[in-house]
Design an enzyme around this catalytic site. Sequence first.
Site, PDB file in Angstrom:
ATOM      1  N   ALA A 184       0.866  -1.177   0.000  1.00 49.46           N
ATOM      2  CA  ALA A 184       0.000   0.000   0.000  1.00 49.46           C
ATOM      3  C   ALA A 184       0.898   1.220   0.000  1.00 49.46           C
ATOM      4  O   ALA A 184       1.952   1.217   0.637  1.00 49.46           O
ATOM      5  CB  ALA A 184      -0.892   0.007   1.239  1.00 49.46           C
ATOM      6  N   CYS A 185       0.491   2.252  -0.712  1.00 48.07           N
ATOM      7  CA  CYS A 185       1.251   3.500  -0.716  1.00 48.07           C
ATOM      8  C   CYS A 185       0.284   4.651  -0.442  1.00 48.07           C
ATOM      9  O   CYS A 185      -0.924   4.479  -0.560  1.00 48.07           O
ATOM     10  CB  CYS A 185       2.000   3.690  -2.029  1.00 48.07           C
ATOM     11  SG  CYS A 185       0.968   3.978  -3.469  1.00 48.07           S
ATOM     12  N   PRO A 186       0.820   5.811  -0.064  1.00 44.82           N
ATOM     13  CA  PRO A 186      -0.067   6.921   0.298  1.00 44.82           C
ATOM     14  C   PRO A 186      -1.094   7.294  -0.775  1.00 44.82           C
ATOM     15  O   PRO A 186      -2.235   7.577  -0.450  1.00 44.82           O
ATOM     16  CB  PRO A 186       0.911   8.079   0.561  1.00 44.82           C
ATOM     17  CG  PRO A 186       2.151   7.376   1.046  1.00 44.82           C
ATOM     18  CD  PRO A 186       2.223   6.116   0.209  1.00 44.82           C
ATOM     19  N   GLY A 189      -2.012   5.209  -3.254  1.00 46.21           N
ATOM     20  CA  GLY A 189      -2.773   4.006  -3.577  1.00 46.21           C
ATOM     21  C   GLY A 189      -2.835   3.679  -5.048  1.00 46.21           C
ATOM     22  O   GLY A 189      -3.756   2.996  -5.498  1.00 46.21           O
ATOM     23  N   THR A 202       1.900   0.932  -5.252  1.00 48.05           N
ATOM     24  CA  THR A 202       1.244  -0.235  -4.653  1.00 48.05           C
ATOM     25  C   THR A 202       1.394  -1.444  -5.574  1.00 48.05           C
ATOM     26  O   THR A 202       1.778  -2.531  -5.139  1.00 48.05           O
ATOM     27  CB  THR A 202      -0.251   0.056  -4.389  1.00 48.05           C
ATOM     28  OG1 THR A 202      -0.353   1.139  -3.463  1.00 48.05           O
ATOM     29  CG2 THR A 202      -0.968  -1.164  -3.846  1.00 48.05           C
TER      30      THR A 202
END
Length: 109
Positions: free
Chosen positions: A9-11, A13, A17
């Site tokens: 998951a990344c900030p 999204g 990701t």
Amino acid sequence: MTKIIAVTACPSGVAHTYMAAEAIERAAKVRGWECKVETQGSIGLENELTVEDVAAADMVILTKDIGIKFEERFKGKVVVRVAISDAVKRADAMMEKISAHLASTAATD
């Protein structure tokens, strides 16, 4: 056979990701490991890990840039936390460290 599961998951999204998921899967496959990666992106959870996936896993990789949903599923498992950029750019090196860790714990069992 070694079984690895991961949640990426990344900030934002979006791109990282999925790039991290692909890099982890590719690096595991090179080693002949079974690997399943759940993504928690802007469109929600995809490729969701099952209770069976978690139970069978030798190692769990979680990206640490933002909170992972339902992280309590991994209680009692060996968990490695990595930056999303490391998962994308250094997946092979990360798998080498995991391999060494698994080998050292197998030797003490």
